[in-house]
Design a protein around this motif. Structure first.
Motif, short mmCIF file in Angstrom:
data_model
loop_
_atom_site.label_atom_id
_atom_site.label_comp_id
_atom_site.label_asym_id
_atom_site.label_seq_id
_atom_site.Cartn_x
_atom_site.Cartn_y
_atom_site.Cartn_z
N GLU A 289 0.83 -1.20 0.00
CA GLU A 289 0.00 0.00 0.00
C GLU A 289 0.87 1.25 0.00
N PHE A 290 1.94 1.21 0.77
CA PHE A 290 2.88 2.33 0.82
C PHE A 290 3.48 2.58 -0.57
N LEU A 291 3.87 1.51 -1.24
CA LEU A 291 4.47 1.63 -2.56
C LEU A 291 3.47 2.21 -3.56
N GLN A 292 2.22 1.79 -3.46
CA GLN A 292 1.21 2.34 -4.35
C GLN A 292 0.99 3.83 -4.09
N GLY A 293 1.17 4.25 -2.83
CA GLY A 293 1.11 5.67 -2.53
C GLY A 293 2.21 6.44 -3.23
N LEU A 294 3.43 5.89 -3.24
CA LEU A 294 4.54 6.53 -3.93
C LEU A 294 4.29 6.59 -5.44
N LYS A 295 3.70 5.54 -5.98
CA LYS A 295 3.39 5.52 -7.41
C LYS A 295 2.35 6.58 -7.76
N THR A 296 1.32 6.70 -6.94
CA THR A 296 0.31 7.72 -7.17
C THR A 296 0.91 9.11 -7.12
N LEU A 297 1.81 9.33 -6.18
CA LEU A 297 2.51 10.61 -6.08
C LEU A 297 3.27 10.90 -7.37
N ARG A 298 3.93 9.89 -7.93
CA ARG A 298 4.63 10.06 -9.21
C ARG A 298 3.64 10.36 -10.33
N ASP A 299 2.58 9.55 -10.41
CA ASP A 299 1.62 9.70 -11.50
C ASP A 299 0.94 11.06 -11.48
N GLU A 300 0.56 11.55 -10.30
CA GLU A 300 -0.21 12.77 -10.19
C GLU A 300 0.65 14.03 -10.18
N LEU A 301 1.86 13.95 -9.63
CA LEU A 301 2.65 15.16 -9.42
C LEU A 301 4.05 15.10 -10.01
N GLY A 302 4.32 14.10 -10.84
CA GLY A 302 5.65 14.01 -11.43
C GLY A 302 5.99 15.17 -12.32
N TRP A 303 5.00 15.88 -12.83
CA TRP A 303 5.22 17.04 -13.68
C TRP A 303 5.77 18.24 -12.92
N GLN A 365 16.84 13.05 -10.20
CA GLN A 365 16.86 13.73 -11.50
C GLN A 365 15.92 13.11 -12.52
N ARG A 366 15.38 11.93 -12.21
CA ARG A 366 14.50 11.24 -13.15
C ARG A 366 13.09 11.19 -12.56
N GLY A 367 12.18 11.92 -13.20
CA GLY A 367 10.84 12.07 -12.66
C GLY A 367 10.03 10.80 -12.63
N GLU A 368 10.37 9.81 -13.51
CA GLU A 368 9.56 8.60 -13.59
C GLU A 368 9.83 7.62 -12.45
N ILE A 369 10.86 7.84 -11.68
CA ILE A 369 11.24 6.88 -10.63
C ILE A 369 10.40 7.11 -9.38
N PHE A 370 9.86 6.04 -8.83
CA PHE A 370 9.15 6.13 -7.56
C PHE A 370 9.55 5.03 -6.58
N PHE A 371 10.13 3.92 -7.08
CA PHE A 371 10.53 2.83 -6.20
C PHE A 371 11.67 3.28 -5.27
N PRO A 372 11.63 2.89 -4.00
CA PRO A 372 12.73 3.23 -3.09
C PRO A 372 14.04 2.55 -3.48
N MET A 373 15.13 3.16 -3.10
CA MET A 373 16.48 2.59 -3.22
C MET A 373 16.83 1.92 -1.89
N GLU A 374 17.55 0.79 -1.97
CA GLU A 374 17.90 0.03 -0.76
C GLU A 374 19.41 -0.01 -0.59
N TYR A 375 19.86 0.18 0.65
CA TYR A 375 21.30 0.18 0.97
C TYR A 375 21.55 -0.78 2.13
N ARG A 376 22.55 -1.69 1.95
CA ARG A 376 22.85 -2.69 2.98
C ARG A 376 24.36 -2.91 3.09
#
Length: 475
Positions: A289-303, A365-376
């Motif tokens: 659900e959290f990920l879908q929220g990030l996707k919606t944020l990209r889709d609606e406000l990526g411009w 710098q890339r507006g289409e990206i919404f998936f989180p980055m992971e660091y370990r």
């Protein structure tokens, strides 16, 4: 952690007045398609008499002549011995690369699974190679034992996880294959080999991370530790504040990782520490659900990057957003219902903080990206093809939705990883071949020589492995 699609829709609805000032940009963004060209949903349709297969992400598809399901070591040996053409083993299909793809014989060892034996004196347990990690954890728990670490996804089989150097995280915790004390495999001529460090030290170090190129694994004997409980703490904060004490945080906890949310300036750190506290009743947040929220944020406000960032920062929770106590097997691995595509490189630990900041800037710098980055962080081991055999490593993983474009992985990010001396995760997207890999792995040519000795006819080759090994491949 709550950030739902509903939250984002309400937040985006409040931007109507601002949208009027940049209507052209918004209209252009609204008309943009993120689905990559040529994307096809589902496995391919097989010709008559053939089978159909695709990996979890849908990046690899095949219509092999047959998919074999041997239910014993003898049956597996007969399958390999009598197979026409090439043979490739496959587990859960969770690799994003073409490791398993073949048009000849695909061998699934899922029937070779379960706990075969357990030594209470040493804590060593022997499992069938087709056992998924979650089942291994459950069967160890029944003995009062556990893995010393787990990856964040536990649907892989033991054979697939070890073959690709699957890992968890923690400054002092190596990848899963470092727990192997013995293994059994079937080679290209149908012979069954039992291997330990004492019986064949070269094959032992080569076989722990083998890419499925030396033979088909049938069983592993593994070290375990007494079952233990962990306390999980998830904290959301500003990325600049967090990065200023990244190394300090990593060193203070048993397990450490963090996620960066592109276009927000925020990170979520996840740490686990040993505890005797009783298990809590609380459940974790809905990651999907959290990920879908990030996707919606990209889709609606990526411009409008400034607006996207403002809304995200106003909607994200801050501070400690989750505290849970439970057994290690419950907390260290999670379910990933949303399919994605991934590139992950393992960098020298000392380059980690510098490189992760560069990656975060590039993501923004890339507006289409919404998936989180992971660091370990991962500790070193000795397997010949282990990405971690040259010292401690920092792992940086970037992702895209399974149906979206990912060419920028190779154009924008892979060159940075390579410049920093990074080694790719064997099961995740990369473009390297023999020339580059020989430079990265001191024992790479030794591995290739051993592979040719075990499989002189190339029975276990496919197009992907041929590129990695610098071999000719005619299909």
């Amino acid at each position: 952690m709550k950030l739902t699609r509903r939250h984002m829709l309400f937040a985006a609805a409040g931007t109507g007045l601002a949208a009027g000032a940049v209507a052209v940009q918004k209209i252009g963004w609204d008309n943009k398609s993120f689905t990559r060209k040529g994307y096809v949903e589902g496995a391919p349709e097989a010709p008559p008499g053939e089978a159909s297969w695709m990996n979890w992400a849908g990046t690899e598809r095949a219509t092999p002549q047959q998919i074999a399901f041997p239910d014993s070591v003898d049956a597996l040996a007969n399958t390999i011995r009598n197979a026409r053409g090439r043979v490739r083993p496959v587990g859960s299909g969770h690799s994003f690369t073409g490791l398993a793809t073949t048009e000849d014989t695909l061998v699934m060892v899922n029937a070779l699974s379960g706990l075969l034996s357990y030594d209470a004196a040493t804590g060593e347990a022997r499992f069938g190679a087709g056992t998924p990690l979650f089942q291994v954890s459950e069967e160890l728990a029944a003995q009062g034992r556990a893995f010393d670490n787990q990856p964040d996804i536990d649907s892989q089989t033991l054979a697939g996880a070890f073959a690709t150097a699957t890992h968890g995280t923690g400054n002092d915790l190596p990848a899963l294959h470092d727990n192997i004390t013995a293994f059994q495999m079937v080679t290209a001529d149908g012979s069954v080999r039992d291997v330990t460090r004492a019986s064949d030290p070269d094959l032992f170090e080569a076989g722990k991370v083998s890419l499925g190129a030396l033979g088909v694994m049938t069983a592993f004997t593994l070290r375990s530790v007494p079952a233990y409980r962990l306390k999980r703490t998830v904290t959301v904060e500003d990325s600049k504040d967090f990065l200023s004490r990244l190394e300090q945080t990593a060193g203070a906890h048993r397990n450490f990782e963090f996620y960066y949310f592109p276009h927000t300036g925020l990170v979520a750190s996840i740490v686990h520490d040993l505890t005797d506290e009783p298990p809590t009743d609380e459940t974790g947040g809905d990651d999907d659900e959290f990920l879908q929220g990030l996707k919606t944020l990209r889709d609606e406000l990526g411009w409008a990057p400034w607006l996207r960032r403002t809304i995200a920062r106003s909607e994200f929770p801050r501070g400690i957003v989750e505290e849970r106590v439970n057994e290690s097997r419950v907390l260290l691995s999670t379910v990933r219902p949303t399919r994605f595509i991934e590139m992950e490189y393992h960098l020298p630990r000392e380059r980690g903080p510098e490189m992760v900041e560069r990656v975060m800037r590039k993501l923004d710098q890339r507006g289409e990206i919404f998936f989180p980055m992971e660091y370990r962080h991962i500790a070193p081991d000795t397997a010949w093809l282990s990405p971690f055999n040259a010292g401690p490593r920092a792992s940086i993983a970037i992702h895209a939705a399974a149906d979206e474009g990912y060419d920028y992985f190779f154009s924008d990010f892979e060159p940075m990883y390579r410049e920093a001396g990074g080694r790719p995760h064997w099961g995740k997207l990369h473009s390297l071949g023999r020339a580059e890999l020989t430079q990265l792995y001191p024992d790479y040519e030794r591995f290739l020589a051993l592979r040719r000795d075990l499989d002189p006819g190339g029975k276990f080759l496919n197009a992907h492995l041929a590129k990695l090994f610098g071999e000719n491949f005619d299909g």
